[in-house]
Design an enzyme around this catalytic site. Structure first.
Site, PDB file in Angstrom:
ATOM      1  N   UNK A  33      -3.357 -50.212 -68.127  1.00 12.03           N
ATOM      2  CA  UNK A  33      -2.689 -50.613 -67.084  1.00 12.03           C
ATOM      3  C   UNK A  33      -2.262 -51.949 -66.823  1.00 12.03           C
ATOM      4  N   ASP A  38       1.094 -43.483 -54.400  1.00 12.40           N
ATOM      5  CA  ASP A  38       0.777 -43.169 -55.881  1.00 12.40           C
ATOM      6  C   ASP A  38       1.533 -42.080 -56.354  1.00 12.40           C
ATOM      7  OD1 ASP A  38      -1.925 -44.633 -56.140  1.00 12.40           O
ATOM      8  OD2 ASP A  38      -2.303 -43.387 -54.224  1.00 12.40           O
TER       9      ASP A  38
END
Length: 354
Positions: A21, A54
Site C-alpha cells: 500500500u 472502505d
C-alpha cells in the site's frame, strides 16, 4: 508459511519501487482528483466515495446490501505465494471493515513478460487459498502485461442494510481499539536494504496475511459506531478521516499503539516510504503532538499493508469487546489488540496525540 521457493532469477520484491500500500495515491491527491465529481443520485446507494469509506454499499432489498471494493498493489515479498496471500487478505479486509462477509472475488493481475510461469501460478495460488479461507469464491479475473508486477482482487460481499459499519459515524465517548500492530511500510522499506530482522519480517508477513474475519465476527456482536481498516493512509490518516467525517476530535495515546520491533530504529535512520510524508501533509495542521518523538510521529503516518481494524466502540461495550478480542487474537500472529484512544467532542484540532 508456504511451500513455494523464491526465484533467484527474478527478484519479485525488488521489482516493486513501492511495496504494498506504499504505492497508493496519497489521500490529498485523491481528494483533489475527485472533488469535482458527483455521485449519481440513487436512493439505494447507501455508501459512496463522499466520505472516503472502505467500500461502496448498494441496497438490494430490506435485508441485503451489496458491498463492493477493489484493491491491488506491487509485491510485498520475494515469495510469490506470500505476496498472493497478503494481497488477497488486504482486498478482503474492506468487506470486514464495513461489517460484511465476502462472497465473490475477481483477480486483478499485472505481470511482466519475463516473469517465470511458476511464479505467476504461485501468486494466484496464494490469493486463491486466502479467498477460500475467507469462505468466498474466486470466479474470474483480468490479467495484463505491465512494467512491474501487481496483484489484488475486486471483492463483493453482503451486509444487512441496517448493520453497515462506516468510517464517519464515530460518537463522542467511543473507545478506539486497534487489532494489528503498525509499521509494515517502514519494515518493508528497511527490508529492501536488508535492514529488517528476519524473524520480525516473517512475523509481519504472517500478520499481513491474517484475515480480519475473526475480529469482524466478534465486533458485530457489540455496539460499534464506526470502523475502518488501517491501510495506505496510515493510522493517523485514517483516524483523521474518521474524526473529520464524524464531526468529532480524537485523542490518541501513542505509547498504547502496538508496533513492530525495529521500526523506530529504522524511522530514526530515515528508512521510510514516501507515503509517510504525503500522509503527514494530508492531515496538515489538523493535528497536535504533545511530547511525541518524531520517529513515533512518522510511524503513525506510515502506510500500512493489510492492517488491522480500527474499531470505534460505545464506551459501555468497550471492556467486553476488548476482552473477547484479546482471547480470540492473543494466540494468533497479531497478538492482543490495543485500546489506543478516545473519541471526543470536536475542538480546535481533529487529532491530539500524546
Amino acid at each position: 508459511m508456504s511451500c513455494s521457493l523464491i526465484n533467484e532469477d527474478f527478484d519479485l520484491l525488488k521489482a516493486a519501487k513501492n511495496p504494498g500500500u506504499g504505492a497508493k495515491l496519497s489521500a490529498g491527491a485523491l481528494d483533489k482528483l475527485l472533488k469535482n465529481f458527483s455521485v449519481r443520485n440513487d436512493d439505494n446507494l447507501l455508501v459512496g466515495f463522499n466520505t472516503s469509506d472502505d467500500a461502496a454499499v448498494y441496497k438490494i432489498n430490506d435485508k441485503t446490501a451489496l458491498i463492493s471494493t477493489i484493491d491491488f498493489f506491487p509485491p510485498v515479498s520475494g515469495d510469490p505465494y506470500i505476496f498472493g496471500q497478503v494481497a488477497a487478505a488486504n482486498s478482503l479486509s474492506d468487506i470486514y471493515a464495513m461489517g460484511g462477509e465476502p462472497k465473490l472475488a475477481l483477480n486483478l493481475f499485472c505481470i511482466t513478460k519475463d516473469m517465470p510461469e511458476d511464479m505467476i501460478k504461485e501468486i494466484l495460488r496464494g490469493g486463491f487459498d486466502k479467498v477460500y479461507e475467507a469462505g468466498a469464491i474466486v470466479c474470474g479475473g483480468h490479467t495484463i502485461y505491465d512494467d512491474s508486477p501487481k496483484y489484488g482482487l475486486a471483492v463483493n460481499g453482503f451486509v444487512h442494510p441496517k448493520k453497515i459499519l462506516e468510517n464517519s459515524t464515530a460518537k463522542e465517548g467511543d473507545v478506539l481499539i486497534l487489532t494489528k500492530p503498525i509499521g509494515t511500510g517502514i519494515l518493508l522499506t528497511a527490508s529492501k536494504a536488508d535492514m529488517s530482522p528476519p524473524e520480525e519480517l516473517d512475523r509481519c508477513y504472517k500478520i499481513m496475511a491474517f484475515l480480519n474475519a475473526k475480529a469482524r465476527n466478534i465486533m458485530v456482536k457489540y455496539k460499534i459506531n464506526a470502523c475502518t481498516d488501517i491501510t495506505g493512509f496510515g493510522l493517523l490518516g485514517h483516524l483523521y478521516e474518521m474524526g473529520k467525517g464524524s464531526g468529532m476530535s480524537i485523542e490518541v495515546d501513542y505509547k498504547s499503539v502496538p508496533i513492530y520491533k525495529s521500526v523506530i530504529e529504522s524511522a530514526e535512520m530515515g528508512m521510510m516510504p514516501a507515503g509517510v510524508y504525503s500522509n503527514r501533509n494530508f492531515v496538515g495542521d489538523n493535528i497536535v503532538f504533545e511530547n511525541v518523538p518524531l520517529a513515533y510521529q512518522d510511524l503513525m503516518f506510515d502506510p500500512q499493508t493489510s492492517g488491522g481494524l480500527l474499531i470505534s466502540v460505545d464506551k459501555e461495550d468497550a471492556a467486553a469487546l476488548y476482552e473477547e478480542l484479546s482471547q480470540a487474537l492473543e494466540n494468533t500472529p497479531c497478538g492482543k489488540p490495543a485500546i489506543i484512544g478516545l473519541v471526543t467532542k470536536r475542538d480546535e484540532k481533529i487529532l491530539r496525540v500524546s
